[in-house]
Design a protein around this motif. Structure first.
Motif, PDB file in Angstrom:
ATOM      1  N   MET A 187       0.845  -1.198   0.000  1.00  0.00           N
ATOM      2  CA  MET A 187       0.000   0.000   0.000  1.00  0.00           C
ATOM      3  C   MET A 187       0.877   1.244   0.000  1.00  0.00           C
ATOM      4  N   ARG A 188       0.613   2.150  -0.962  1.00  0.00           N
ATOM      5  CA  ARG A 188       1.347   3.409  -0.961  1.00  0.00           C
ATOM      6  C   ARG A 188       0.852   4.256   0.215  1.00  0.00           C
ATOM      7  N   PRO A 189       1.767   4.818   0.985  1.00  0.00           N
ATOM      8  CA  PRO A 189       1.334   5.555   2.173  1.00  0.00           C
ATOM      9  C   PRO A 189       0.517   6.792   1.826  1.00  0.00           C
ATOM     10  N   LEU A 190      -0.390   7.148   2.749  1.00  0.00           N
ATOM     11  CA  LEU A 190      -1.138   8.396   2.606  1.00  0.00           C
ATOM     12  C   LEU A 190      -0.232   9.595   2.867  1.00  0.00           C
ATOM     13  N   GLY A 191       0.820   9.381   3.623  1.00  0.00           N
ATOM     14  CA  GLY A 191       1.806  10.407   3.935  1.00  0.00           C
ATOM     15  C   GLY A 191       2.879   9.792   4.799  1.00  0.00           C
ATOM     16  N   ILE A 192       4.041  10.395   4.804  1.00  0.00           N
ATOM     17  CA  ILE A 192       5.146   9.950   5.651  1.00  0.00           C
ATOM     18  C   ILE A 192       5.199  10.851   6.874  1.00  0.00           C
ATOM     19  N   CYS A 193       5.296  10.252   8.063  1.00  0.00           N
ATOM     20  CA  CYS A 193       5.393  11.019   9.308  1.00  0.00           C
ATOM     21  C   CYS A 193       6.851  11.086   9.751  1.00  0.00           C
ATOM     22  N   LEU A 194       7.324  12.288  10.034  1.00  0.00           N
ATOM     23  CA  LEU A 194       8.685  12.507  10.531  1.00  0.00           C
ATOM     24  C   LEU A 194       8.577  13.225  11.872  1.00  0.00           C
ATOM     25  N   ALA A 195       8.841  12.482  12.951  1.00  0.00           N
ATOM     26  CA  ALA A 195       8.678  13.013  14.304  1.00  0.00           C
ATOM     27  C   ALA A 195      10.007  13.028  15.038  1.00  0.00           C
ATOM     28  N   GLY A 196      10.121  13.918  16.003  1.00  0.00           N
ATOM     29  CA  GLY A 196      11.320  13.973  16.820  1.00  0.00           C
ATOM     30  C   GLY A 196      11.185  15.030  17.882  1.00  0.00           C
ATOM     31  N   PRO A 197      12.051  14.980  18.885  1.00  0.00           N
ATOM     32  CA  PRO A 197      11.986  15.995  19.942  1.00  0.00           C
ATOM     33  C   PRO A 197      12.404  17.357  19.424  1.00  0.00           C
ATOM     34  N   THR A 198      12.052  18.374  20.172  1.00  0.00           N
ATOM     35  CA  THR A 198      12.439  19.727  19.814  1.00  0.00           C
ATOM     36  C   THR A 198      13.953  19.839  19.686  1.00  0.00           C
ATOM     37  N   ALA A 199      14.396  20.589  18.704  1.00  0.00           N
ATOM     38  CA  ALA A 199      15.816  20.869  18.448  1.00  0.00           C
ATOM     39  C   ALA A 199      16.567  19.678  17.875  1.00  0.00           C
ATOM     40  N   SER A 200      15.859  18.648  17.416  1.00  0.00           N
ATOM     41  CA  SER A 200      16.544  17.484  16.849  1.00  0.00           C
ATOM     42  C   SER A 200      16.854  17.639  15.371  1.00  0.00           C
ATOM     43  N   GLY A 201      16.470  18.764  14.772  1.00  0.00           N
ATOM     44  CA  GLY A 201      16.822  19.018  13.384  1.00  0.00           C
ATOM     45  C   GLY A 201      15.802  18.549  12.372  1.00  0.00           C
ATOM     46  N   LYS A 202      14.546  18.360  12.804  1.00  0.00           N
ATOM     47  CA  LYS A 202      13.512  17.852  11.903  1.00  0.00           C
ATOM     48  C   LYS A 202      13.328  18.723  10.667  1.00  0.00           C
ATOM     49  N   SER A 203      13.189  20.015  10.880  1.00  0.00           N
ATOM     50  CA  SER A 203      12.877  20.910   9.768  1.00  0.00           C
ATOM     51  C   SER A 203      14.016  20.959   8.752  1.00  0.00           C
ATOM     52  N   ALA A 204      15.248  21.066   9.243  1.00  0.00           N
ATOM     53  CA  ALA A 204      16.394  21.126   8.334  1.00  0.00           C
ATOM     54  C   ALA A 204      16.537  19.839   7.541  1.00  0.00           C
ATOM     55  N   LEU A 205      16.352  18.695   8.214  1.00  0.00           N
ATOM     56  CA  LEU A 205      16.444  17.416   7.516  1.00  0.00           C
ATOM     57  C   LEU A 205      15.319  17.271   6.498  1.00  0.00           C
ATOM     58  N   ALA A 206      14.126  17.732   6.847  1.00  0.00           N
ATOM     59  CA  ALA A 206      13.001  17.640   5.920  1.00  0.00           C
ATOM     60  C   ALA A 206      13.265  18.455   4.661  1.00  0.00           C
ATOM     61  N   LEU A 207      13.835  19.646   4.814  1.00  0.00           N
ATOM     62  CA  LEU A 207      14.146  20.482   3.648  1.00  0.00           C
ATOM     63  C   LEU A 207      15.218  19.828   2.784  1.00  0.00           C
TER      64      LEU A 207
END
Length: 312
Positions: free
Chosen positions: A1-21
């Motif tokens: 099944m193709r996912p409806l979306g990928i979830c990327l979670a992590g604690p604050t300051a773990s670099g989520k936004s930079a890695l996502a970009l």
């Protein structure tokens, strides 16, 4: 099944936004990404610095959703998030793109992936009684009571998290059932392929603590206090509202009330560390997650590999 979306979670300051970009740039030839924010503070307009909200350049680089959708006088719930995130993801897929749900509000991720039971409605009388007790006994005492009746919920709440302790005790008083029991018993498995979860979990606690301190210092330098001063001028806003209970804002509001700013940095960093600890506790309880070390030198490559595996 193709996912409806990928979830990327992590604690604050773990670099989520930079890695996502970075991930969006690396995958651009394969699939275009759009981000859905999973952040209970970034939904609020006028709360930019203390939420580390993406700036205009970042939003132009990759479309972002569920940011700046409410005024800080308004409340927002997990159920509302599920509704809004599902609609945003459907629209993104209709454009032939992939939704990447990025953030650190673990309750929202859990609600999206597991579902929620119908919650008891708010009861003004019960809330007033709980608030009156808190005024005399203090929220840590009510947190201790919550520990007795709903240890699962108490374990993820700080002793002074007034809003969530109040709601958990209200649910107990109204329904006789712990808040933690209000998840669908017949929900789909947490990792049935619809919303796969990739968890950024730093291997080094000192690494995360250093980043938390640097991030809070950067917020202070960028004008966090001035932002909170402006928010305090809004006639309908108070320190008791959910938006102002967010980490950073709560400490800044308290410091301004006291007229003493000398302890703000230490209080803000300590509260952010506590938040990160609770976020990691949440993450580690989530079934089916794929854990990645946020502090690994090749974290973005590992993230790209994980996403591509999910896409087949």
């Amino acid at each position: 099944m193709r996912p409806l979306g990928i979830c990327l979670a992590g604690p604050t300051a773990s670099g989520k936004s930079a890695l996502a970009l970075q991930l969006a740039d690396m995958l651009r030839e394969v699939v275009e990404l759009e981000f859905v924010s999973v952040d209970s503070a970034q939904v609020y307009r006028g709360m930019d610095i203390g939420t580390a909200k993406p700036d205009a350049a970042e939003r132009a680089r990759v479309p972002h959703h569920l940011i700046d959708i409410l005024d800080p006088e308004q409340a927002y719930s997990a159920a509302q998030f599920v509704r809004d995130a599902t609609a945003a993801a459907e629209a993104i897929r209709a454009r032939g793109r992939l939704p990447l749900l990025v953030g650190g509000t673990m309750l929202y991720f859990k609600a999206l992936r597991d579902g929620l039971d119908a919650m008891p409605a708010a009861d003004a009388t019960v809330r007033t009684q709980i608030d009156a007790r808190a005024a005399t006994e203090g929220w840590p005492a009510l947190h201790a009571e919550l520990q007795r009746v709903d240890p699962a919920t108490a374990a993820r709440l700080a002793p002074n998290d007034a809003q969530r302790i109040q709601r958990a005790l209200e649910v107990w008083e109204v329904s006789g059932k712990p808040l933690s029991s209000f998840h669908l018993r017949d929900a789909a498995p947490a990792d049935d392929g619809r919303w796969p979860l990739i968890a950024l979990e730093p291997a080094s606690r000192p690494w995360l603590h250093e980043r938390i301190a640097m991030r809070f210092d950067a917020m202070l330098d960028a004008g966090l206090l001035e932002e909170v001063r402006a928010l305090r001028q809004r006639p309908g806003l108070s320190a008791q509202m959910p938006s102002m209970r967010c980490v950073g804002y709560r400490q800044a509001w308290t410091a301004l009330d006291a007229g003493r700013l000398d302890g703000l940095r230490e209080a803000g960093i300590a509260a952010t560390r506590q938040l990160a600890k609770r976020q990691l506790t949440w993450l580690r309880s989530m079934a089916g997650r794929e854990s990645l070390a946020a502090d690994a030198p090749d974290a973005v490559q590992r993230l790209m590999d994980a996403v591509q595996r999910r896409l087949g």
